[in-house]
Design a protein around this motif. Structure first.
Motif, PDB file in Angstrom:
ATOM      1  N   LYS A   1      41.250  32.028  49.714  1.00 19.75           N
ATOM      2  CA  LYS A   1      42.468  32.281  48.936  1.00 19.75           C
ATOM      3  C   LYS A   1      42.672  31.161  47.925  1.00 19.75           C
ATOM      4  O   LYS A   1      42.990  31.408  46.757  1.00 19.75           O
ATOM      5  CB  LYS A   1      43.660  32.370  49.892  1.00 19.75           C
ATOM      6  CG  LYS A   1      44.983  32.593  49.213  1.00 19.75           C
ATOM      7  CD  LYS A   1      45.624  33.876  49.673  1.00 19.75           C
ATOM      8  CE  LYS A   1      46.834  34.258  48.848  1.00 19.75           C
ATOM      9  NZ  LYS A   1      48.028  33.495  49.181  1.00 19.75           N
TER      10      LYS A   1
ATOM     11  N   GLU B   1      40.628  31.432  44.901  1.00 17.91           N
ATOM     12  CA  GLU B   1      40.931  32.664  44.161  1.00 17.91           C
ATOM     13  C   GLU B   1      39.947  33.796  44.454  1.00 17.91           C
ATOM     14  O   GLU B   1      39.862  34.759  43.701  1.00 17.91           O
ATOM     15  CB  GLU B   1      40.988  32.398  42.648  1.00 17.91           C
ATOM     16  CG  GLU B   1      42.110  31.436  42.261  1.00 17.91           C
ATOM     17  CD  GLU B   1      42.175  31.158  40.774  1.00 17.91           C
ATOM     18  OE1 GLU B   1      41.108  31.060  40.151  1.00 17.91           O
ATOM     19  OE2 GLU B   1      43.279  31.043  40.246  1.00 17.91           O
ATOM     20  N   GLU B   2      39.177  33.670  45.541  1.00 15.52           N
ATOM     21  CA  GLU B   2      38.241  34.745  45.903  1.00 15.52           C
ATOM     22  C   GLU B   2      39.010  35.990  46.348  1.00 15.52           C
ATOM     23  O   GLU B   2      38.584  37.120  46.085  1.00 15.52           O
ATOM     24  CB  GLU B   2      37.295  34.281  47.012  1.00 15.52           C
ATOM     25  CG  GLU B   2      36.299  33.231  46.557  1.00 15.52           C
ATOM     26  CD  GLU B   2      35.403  32.767  47.691  1.00 15.52           C
ATOM     27  OE1 GLU B   2      34.879  33.622  48.425  1.00 15.52           O
ATOM     28  OE2 GLU B   2      35.246  31.543  47.844  1.00 15.52           O
TER      29      GLU B   2
ATOM     30  N   ASP C   1      41.968  36.856  45.257  1.00 14.63           N
ATOM     31  CA  ASP C   1      42.470  37.479  44.024  1.00 14.63           C
ATOM     32  C   ASP C   1      41.362  38.285  43.353  1.00 14.63           C
ATOM     33  O   ASP C   1      41.616  39.368  42.809  1.00 14.63           O
ATOM     34  CB  ASP C   1      42.981  36.405  43.056  1.00 14.63           C
ATOM     35  CG  ASP C   1      44.231  35.722  43.586  1.00 14.63           C
ATOM     36  OD1 ASP C   1      44.850  36.282  44.508  1.00 14.63           O
ATOM     37  OD2 ASP C   1      44.589  34.644  43.088  1.00 14.63           O
TER      38      ASP C   1
ATOM     39  N   THR D   1      41.616  42.159  42.344  1.00 11.18           N
ATOM     40  CA  THR D   1      41.513  42.658  40.967  1.00 11.18           C
ATOM     41  C   THR D   1      40.320  43.595  40.785  1.00 11.18           C
ATOM     42  O   THR D   1      40.247  44.311  39.794  1.00 11.18           O
ATOM     43  CB  THR D   1      41.392  41.494  39.961  1.00 11.18           C
ATOM     44  OG1 THR D   1      40.371  40.603  40.416  1.00 11.18           O
ATOM     45  CG2 THR D   1      42.687  40.755  39.813  1.00 11.18           C
TER      46      THR D   1
ATOM     47  N   ASP E   1      49.498  27.608  48.354  1.00 17.39           N
ATOM     48  CA  ASP E   1      48.702  26.811  47.432  1.00 17.39           C
ATOM     49  C   ASP E   1      48.698  25.360  47.908  1.00 17.39           C
ATOM     50  O   ASP E   1      49.458  24.973  48.767  1.00 17.39           O
ATOM     51  CB  ASP E   1      49.300  26.873  46.017  1.00 17.39           C
ATOM     52  CG  ASP E   1      49.300  28.313  45.510  1.00 17.39           C
ATOM     53  OD1 ASP E   1      48.327  29.018  45.788  1.00 17.39           O
ATOM     54  OD2 ASP E   1      50.282  28.708  44.867  1.00 17.39           O
TER      55      ASP E   1
END
Lengths: 267, 385
Positions: free
Chosen positions: B249, B252-253, B255, B259, B349
């Motif tokens: 996470k 950004e994997e 995300d 997407t 985050d």
């Protein structure tokens, strides 16, 4: 103390290598003078960040010496290492702010650790440093809550904490939009001019190089060393070697093998 | 009265502050830099009893003509003291600073004119409690939503087995299931041994040591085998799921998967839950076997034969007991993997987020496993199973 001793950074015969692998750069000689913004330039993988790791004492040079304000960093089995480290500030590429501390605490930490200043004076100094980099009002923000550009500014504020006369910056413009990048460039120039701080900047952003760098060296992995040294405007005018031309005119290298042979032949 | 405190030896003239209360004048000389000791300002510290400085009120002149060096931290000290004196009712006027140093002090003064933030207000106990309760409610809702998605994806995978990433399932089954057998077996063996010891100490007084085998058999297979396996897997595999997915996470994997139009639950959580569902019952059987052998070590040391112990222990493990063991292990396998994955996917985050997600995953897992085990114990008792 003579002039040579006062030179912020002097590098003599530096050979950069990792472990027992063959050196990636050999026999580097250069100096960062008082109050100048000095660029360490090169393409990706040219070893510029490795040079920086040698300059800040994170890696011991395979050969050669690094003098910080005249003191050999690795002399007497590393006895002077921390003394030298305290004389410069460092901004890492991603900021490297402490995530659990707010910006005020990030900047205050070196002052609390290394000075005898009163808590009120420490807070005043930390607020001042944050204001100098344009982060007044963000004192109680955690690093994760601010943008990448602001993180870099905060990292410069932390590097300024102990009022060093020398600051190293690793890719200050990387990943920033042009406006933020220009703001950061302006900040670096302002700090150099108003506070007389010398900067060692590792970058490959030509825009920043032309804006802020007084003098630079260009590293080439094929030549295993410095292929050009001087003012960026002068380097951009050079017609030889091909690597310098390609770098400053944003051109692809057609045959890296031939060019490196040519570079080696000229050396 | 003159108060002069030298700052110590150095290449520069020593820093000193000479304070003359009669003339309302303080002279600072030397290099005022980051290395200046705070004791230099002691003569100007307000008296706590009278809230005045050395008995004076009104105005004070700070003469900086003797300064040979000044940096921003030195300026911060000057401005901090001026501010402190101002709060004590003493107006300070600065004079005599050489022009080259006045630039630094002015730069510092200008920087501090920018509006700064105040510390965030402290949160009261009631508000803090309220926030915690809301967070728990939201957390529970998230967990239920996640479980719902997972169940839907699981049922879908039963209808379309080819849609499952079986290579990932196989890999996770090996890493988090098969590789966990030694540690689970060791813990279970030791627990079986401890139960046998404690029971034997009591039962030997009535000469019924042999019933230790019955007790170990029932306790391990019906209760402790699944529980030990679940807790060890929560600490070993569930935490690994939280950390792995939390790191994904942060990178950004997750995300990227979203997407692409894919479901992170289906792509990341489902293979791990399936692997856990398949391996946890098997690991639990190893745990039961090892636990019973732990009791065997004690009983054979007390002179009973291996065959006698084994027959006695196994005699108590009925089909129902065995089924309960497998049923619990399936439930625990699902819970451990699901909570581990959910905590990872819900990681925040920042650098501490993965650590927080992992801790939260382990704690939640252990609590939920204990609660479910208790509920099942009550239900089995009520249903007389």
């Amino acid at each position: 103390m003579d002039k040579t001793m006062a030179t912020p950074v002097r590098v003599e015969g530096l050979t950069v290598a990792y472990g027992q692998n063959p050196p990636i750069l050999e026999n580097l000689n250069f100096a960062i003078r008082t109050g100048e913004v000095f660029g360490i330039l090169g393409g990706s993988g040219s070893g510029k960040s490795s040079v920086l790791r040698n300059l800040i004492g994170l890696v011991k040079p395979r050969a050669g010496q690094v003098f910080i304000f005249g003191q050999d960093m690795w002399a007497e089995e590393g006895r002077w290492l921390n003394v030298c480290r305290r004389r410069f500030g460092m901004m890492y590429q991603a900021g490297a702010l402490f995530g659990s501390l707010n910006l005020l605490e990030n900047v205050s930490m070196p002052l609390r650790e290394f000075t005898d200043m009163s808590p009120a004076a420490v807070e005043t100094a930390a607020r001042m440093k944050l204001s100098l980099v344009g982060l007044a009002g963000f004192e109680y923000y955690l690093p994760v809550r601010i943008s990448g550009g602001m993180q870099k500014r905060a990292a410069i504020a932390r590097a300024l904490a102990l009022d060093p006369k020398l600051i190293f910056l690793d890719e200050p413009s990387a990943g920033l939009d042009p406006i933020t990048s220009a703001g950061l460039d302006q900040l670096i120039r302002t700090l150099a001019r108003n506070l007389g701080i010398s900067f060692g900047v590792v970058t490959h952003e030509l825009g920043s190089v032309m804006n802020i760098v007084d003098r630079a060296i260009l590293l080439d992995k094929a030549a295993k060393g410095i292929v050009a040294e001087g003012r960026p405007a002068d380097l951009a005018q050079m017609t030889w070697p091909p690597y310098v031309v390609a770098f400053f005119h944003r051109r692809p290298l057609e045959d890296e093998g031939k060019i490196s042979e040519a570079n080696n032949a000229r050396q | 009265m003159n108060n002069a405190i030298p700052a110590g030896p150095g290449p520069e003239p020593p820093l000193s502050l000479i304070f003359d209360p009669q003339k309302r004048l303080a002279r600072l000389a030397g290099a005022l830099t980051v290395d200046a000791p705070r004791s230099i300002w002691r003569p100007l510290e307000p008296d706590k009893a009278s809230a005045s400085v050395a008995g004076i009120n009104g105005e004070l002149t700070l003469d900086l003509a003797g300064l040979t060096a000044l940096d921003l931290n030195g300026s911060a000290q000057v401005l901090s003291v001026i501010n402190q004196l101002d709060r004590s009712g003493v107006q300070v006027s600065v004079r005599g600073l050489p022009d080259d140093l006045a630039v630094i002090l002015e730069l510092a003064r200008e920087a501090l004119k920018a509006p700064t933030a105040s510390p965030p207000p402290r949160i009261g106990l009631i508000e803090e409690t309220g926030r915690k309760l809301v967070a728990i409610k939201n957390d529970a809702a998230t967990l239920v939503t996640f479980t719902g998605k997972l169940v839907i994806d699981f049922l879908s995978s039963l209808r379309h087995p080819s849609s499952v990433r079986w290579a990932t399932v196989e890999h996770v089954a090996e890493v988090s299931g098969v590789n966990a057998v030694p540690i689970v077996a060791l813990v279970s063996l030791l627990v079986g041994l401890i139960i046998a010891f404690q029971s034997a100490m009591v039962l030997k007084f009535v000469g019924l040591e042999i019933f230790v085998a019955d007790m170990v058999g029932v306790a391990i297979v019906r209760e402790l085998g699944p529980l030990i396996t679940a807790i060890v897997l929560a600490g070993r595999s569930g935490s690994a799921f939280s950390a792995e997915l939390g790191a994904m996470k942060a990178a950004e994997e997750v995300d990227a998967i979203t997407t692409m139009g894919l479901s992170p639950v289906r792509e990341l959580a489902l293979p791990r839950v399936l692997a856990s569902l398949l391996t946890t019952p098997v690991v639990t059987l190893f745990a039961c076997f090892a636990g019973i052998w732990g009791g065997c070590l004690v009983l054979t040391a007390m002179g009973y034969s291996l065959l006698t112990y084994w027959q006695e222990a196994i005699s108590m493990v009925t089909g129902t007991t065995f089924n309960i063991c497998i049923f619990k292990s399936i439930i625990f396998g699902f819970v451990v993997a699901a909570i581990g994955c959910q905590r990872g996917l819900a990681a925040g985050d920042g650098p501490g987020a993965v650590g927080e997600a992992t801790t939260s995953g382990v704690v939640t897992n252990i609590v939920v496993v204990a609660v479910i085990d208790s509920l099942l114990a009550v239900l089995f008792y009520v249903w007389d199973i």
